[in-house]
Design an enzyme around this catalytic site. Structure first.
Site, mmCIF file in Angstrom:
data_model
loop_
_atom_site.group_PDB
_atom_site.id
_atom_site.type_symbol
_atom_site.label_atom_id
_atom_site.label_comp_id
_atom_site.label_asym_id
_atom_site.label_seq_id
_atom_site.Cartn_x
_atom_site.Cartn_y
_atom_site.Cartn_z
ATOM 1 N N ASN A 7 0.867 -1.181 0.000
ATOM 2 C CA ASN A 7 0.000 0.000 0.000
ATOM 3 C C ASN A 7 0.905 1.232 0.000
ATOM 4 O O ASN A 7 1.465 1.586 1.029
ATOM 5 C CB ASN A 7 -0.890 -0.049 1.257
ATOM 6 C CG ASN A 7 -1.734 1.199 1.418
ATOM 7 O OD1 ASN A 7 -1.814 2.037 0.520
ATOM 8 N ND2 ASN A 7 -2.361 1.325 2.581
ATOM 9 N N TRP A 8 1.021 1.845 -1.162
ATOM 10 C CA TRP A 8 1.938 2.991 -1.273
ATOM 11 C C TRP A 8 1.393 4.251 -0.622
ATOM 12 O O TRP A 8 2.102 5.248 -0.498
ATOM 13 C CB TRP A 8 2.234 3.287 -2.754
ATOM 14 C CG TRP A 8 3.117 2.287 -3.430
ATOM 15 C CD1 TRP A 8 3.620 1.127 -2.917
ATOM 16 C CD2 TRP A 8 3.607 2.370 -4.774
ATOM 17 N NE1 TRP A 8 4.393 0.487 -3.857
ATOM 18 C CE2 TRP A 8 4.401 1.227 -5.002
ATOM 19 C CE3 TRP A 8 3.457 3.290 -5.809
ATOM 20 C CZ2 TRP A 8 5.040 0.986 -6.226
ATOM 21 C CZ3 TRP A 8 4.086 3.058 -7.032
ATOM 22 C CH2 TRP A 8 4.876 1.912 -7.226
ATOM 23 N N LYS A 9 0.102 4.229 -0.272
ATOM 24 C CA LYS A 9 -0.553 5.428 0.288
ATOM 25 C C LYS A 9 -0.312 6.614 -0.650
ATOM 26 O O LYS A 9 -0.369 6.422 -1.859
ATOM 27 C CB LYS A 9 -0.076 5.679 1.722
ATOM 28 C CG LYS A 9 -0.235 4.412 2.572
ATOM 29 C CD LYS A 9 -0.079 4.621 4.041
ATOM 30 C CE LYS A 9 -0.253 3.286 4.755
ATOM 31 N NZ LYS A 9 -0.194 3.399 6.195
ATOM 32 N N HIS A 91 -9.620 1.135 5.072
ATOM 33 C CA HIS A 91 -8.327 1.323 5.743
ATOM 34 C C HIS A 91 -8.518 2.314 6.899
ATOM 35 O O HIS A 91 -9.313 3.245 6.803
ATOM 36 C CB HIS A 91 -7.295 1.849 4.748
ATOM 37 C CG HIS A 91 -5.910 1.871 5.313
ATOM 38 N ND1 HIS A 91 -5.477 2.869 6.156
ATOM 39 C CD2 HIS A 91 -4.881 1.010 5.185
ATOM 40 C CE1 HIS A 91 -4.227 2.611 6.512
ATOM 41 N NE2 HIS A 91 -3.843 1.490 5.942
ATOM 42 N N GLU A 93 -6.880 4.739 7.906
ATOM 43 C CA GLU A 93 -6.681 6.162 7.582
ATOM 44 C C GLU A 93 -7.930 6.734 6.921
ATOM 45 O O GLU A 93 -8.278 7.896 7.117
ATOM 46 C CB GLU A 93 -5.441 6.323 6.689
ATOM 47 C CG GLU A 93 -4.162 6.183 7.512
ATOM 48 C CD GLU A 93 -2.977 5.596 6.772
ATOM 49 O OE1 GLU A 93 -2.976 5.589 5.530
ATOM 50 O OE2 GLU A 93 -2.043 5.127 7.453
ATOM 51 N N GLU A 163 -5.371 -5.011 10.897
ATOM 52 C CA GLU A 163 -4.358 -3.976 11.051
ATOM 53 C C GLU A 163 -4.611 -3.194 12.340
ATOM 54 O O GLU A 163 -5.438 -2.258 12.351
ATOM 55 C CB GLU A 163 -4.417 -3.000 9.872
ATOM 56 C CG GLU A 163 -4.088 -3.620 8.542
ATOM 57 C CD GLU A 163 -3.490 -2.585 7.601
ATOM 58 O OE1 GLU A 163 -2.345 -2.772 7.177
ATOM 59 O OE2 GLU A 163 -4.154 -1.590 7.314
ATOM 60 N N GLY A 169 2.352 2.306 10.752
ATOM 61 C CA GLY A 169 3.283 3.412 10.575
ATOM 62 C C GLY A 169 3.973 3.858 11.852
ATOM 63 O O GLY A 169 4.615 4.898 11.893
ATOM 64 N N SER A 199 3.377 -1.936 10.524
ATOM 65 C CA SER A 199 4.833 -1.915 10.745
ATOM 66 C C SER A 199 5.522 -3.232 10.369
ATOM 67 O O SER A 199 6.479 -3.640 11.038
ATOM 68 C CB SER A 199 5.157 -1.532 12.194
ATOM 69 O OG SER A 199 4.757 -0.205 12.456
ATOM 70 N N GLY A 219 2.733 -1.022 4.320
ATOM 71 C CA GLY A 219 2.777 0.382 3.933
ATOM 72 C C GLY A 219 4.211 0.829 3.711
ATOM 73 O O GLY A 219 4.787 0.636 2.635
ATOM 74 N N GLY A 220 4.815 1.393 4.746
ATOM 75 C CA GLY A 220 6.153 1.980 4.650
ATOM 76 C C GLY A 220 7.179 1.111 3.934
ATOM 77 O O GLY A 220 7.901 1.591 3.049
HETATM 78 P P1 PGA Z 1 2.758 0.347 7.666
HETATM 79 O O1 PGA Z 1 1.284 0.556 7.061
HETATM 80 O O2 PGA Z 1 3.294 -0.917 7.091
HETATM 81 O O3 PGA Z 1 3.529 1.562 7.236
HETATM 82 O O4 PGA Z 1 2.602 0.262 9.155
HETATM 83 C C1 PGA Z 1 0.428 -0.530 6.900
HETATM 84 C C2 PGA Z 1 -0.875 -0.058 6.339
HETATM 85 O O5 PGA Z 1 -1.316 1.047 6.651
HETATM 86 O O6 PGA Z 1 -1.508 -0.789 5.562
#
Ligand code: PGA
Length: 239
Positions: A7-9, A91, A93, A163, A169, A199, A219-220
């Protein structure tokens, strides 16, 4: 077959960097067995990429209507036309920053399924809920609410991502034992693939796969090609 979703956000900031990242990952994931990789770039970059081998395209969100006067929204039909196969929905966010509710998520899941897009439904408790031992209540409520009104036969096309919000993050991944307990709890209600996210990196990825998760939502670490490829390779060995 393990599922590794990147997930590149809202990253990277320009097309050139996005193209570079995608091609490095595509190269690194080539010929790896037992793993399916899904890259979810920002919408604007989707037309520049295509699925190859075990690499598929995903989106980070979509709207519940197919066309119409919905300024700023993206239709799942548009995603289909760009050969997108997966879509992340609900998600944390989106829930937190954009006030998405379970009712909204349920509508999105329904439309995505109607169009044969594979939804990746995200659920997770926040820190306060965890501290007050409400994790299971919250997860059950999100799961029930986000899947409400769905026919049973459609459920098997939904992928779930657990999650924990506090782990996203933050650099504080959920302890694998704790994640495993939650996985066992979720399995009582949900029989299809369940991913872990929060994470994840190349150091801890194997623990979640060994705990029984069917894949990872990342994500990251999906923004660093070599780190992400390492994780894909770990998943490939755990097929
Ligand atoms: P993260 O994000 O790996 O940066 O913690 C995961 C996500 O939001 O799907």
């Amino acid at each position: 077959m393990k599922l590794i979703v990147g997930n590149w956000k809202m990253n990277p900031p320009n097309l050139a960097q996005a193209k570079r990242l995608f091609s490095l990952v595509a190269k690194g994931a080539k010929n790896l067995k037992g793993v399916r990789v899904v890259i979810c770039p920002p919408f604007l970059y989707l037309p520049y990429f295509s699925s190859k081998n075990h690499l598929f395209l995903g989106a980070q969100n979509c709207f519940w209507e197919k066309t119409g006067a919905f300024t700023g929204e993206i239709s799942p039909l548009m995603l289909k036309s760009l050969k997108v196969k997966y879509v992340i929905l609900g998600h944390s966010e989106r829930r937190r920053i954009f006030s998405e509710t379970d009712v909204m998520v349920a509508k999105k899941i329904k439309t995505a399924l109607d169009l044969k897009l594979n939804p990746i439904l995200c659920i997770g408790e926040d820190l306060k809920e965890r501290k007050t031992k409400k994790t299971r209540i919250v997860l059950k409520k999100q799961l029930k609410g986000s899947l409400s009104g769905l026919k049973k036969e459609k459920l098997s096309q939904v992928i779930l991502a657990y999650e924990p919000v506090w782990a996203i993050g933050s650099g504080y991944p959920c302890d694998a034992k704790e994640a495993k307990d939650t996985l066992i709890f979720l399995r009582k209600f949900f029989k299809n693939k369940i991913l872990y996210g929060g994470s994840v990196n190349s150091q801890n990825a194997r623990f979640y796969l060994e705990a029984g998760f069917d894949g990872l939502l990342i994500g990251g670490a999906s923004l660093k090609a070599q780190e992400f490829i390492k994780i894909i390779k770990i998943a490939s060995l755990k097929q």
